[in-house]
Design an enzyme around this catalytic site. Sequence first.
Site, PDB file in Angstrom:
ATOM      1  N   ASP A  28       0.825  -1.208   0.000  1.00 20.24           N
ATOM      2  CA  ASP A  28       0.000   0.000   0.000  1.00 20.24           C
ATOM      3  C   ASP A  28       0.860   1.258   0.000  1.00 20.24           C
ATOM      4  OD1 ASP A  28      -2.147  -1.671   0.044  1.00 20.24           O
ATOM      5  OD2 ASP A  28      -2.685  -1.319   2.140  1.00 20.24           O
ATOM      6  N   GLY A  69       1.819  -4.917  -6.958  1.00 21.20           N
ATOM      7  CA  GLY A  69       1.161  -6.195  -7.209  1.00 21.20           C
ATOM      8  C   GLY A  69       2.078  -7.379  -6.952  1.00 21.20           C
ATOM      9  N   ASP A  90      -4.934   4.496  -9.626  1.00 25.86           N
ATOM     10  CA  ASP A  90      -4.590   4.491 -11.054  1.00 25.86           C
ATOM     11  C   ASP A  90      -5.339   5.591 -11.791  1.00 25.86           C
ATOM     12  OD1 ASP A  90      -2.791   2.452 -10.882  1.00 25.86           O
ATOM     13  OD2 ASP A  90      -4.132   0.904 -11.646  1.00 25.86           O
TER      14      ASP A  90
END
Length: 243
Positions: A28, A69, A90
């Site tokens: 995060d 990711g 994003d």
Amino acid sequence: MLRRFHQFWTRLLTPVARLFLRVGIGPDIVTLVGTLGVCVGALGFYPRGELFWGTVVVTAFVFSDMVDGLMARMSNRSSKWGAFLDSTLDRVGDAAVFGGLALWYAGGGESYVFACLALYDLVMGSVTSYAKARAESLGLKADVGIAERADRLVAVLVATGLSGLGVPLLLPLVLGILAVASTVTVIQRVVAVRRQVREDEAAAGPPAESGGPPAAEPPSGPPSGPSAGPSIGPSEPSERESR
């Protein structure tokens, strides 16, 4: 189009993801810092006409989208929260890139038309992503289209960087191509969802009419037969029917 390079970037960025995990940095944090870096590069450099250096800064942080990711999968920390945060930020990063270009054209770039074109790309990029997310929330698929997010982002960053190096006509051309491609992608996804809905409706068959079959009409005339008695009007509803 860029999915074919996914394995290459995965191998390249895996050591970086391992290093971040080793020093105690979470996915995060990488997502937040990456988005902040993209916004600073786009909104801090593009409006002032520093297109090349702005692109260098944006590119340095844009790969955080893959690094976070990788970190989540390597640490078994993939979660709905992480996916939500990543997708939401994003959109923020993409808006900063196209918004910075729109501010440049509205100011030093002195082109109202190209400023509107950059804003249109910003809006249609968000609609493209929203159409897919909304379809998936309804249990449908909308992953078709000729211009996915990675394609749009790489195209505009390459064109912006080259424009900063003295290729002025490339960026307006790419913005125009992205406007058309994003519009086509939205239409493709709308058509795909509509087709799936029609197929589901056809498989389910026509909706059943409420109320059940109509009750049979009572025979006309006086009752006949040995058990017939005098007519005393309609019978009272049973306890089941009256509830």
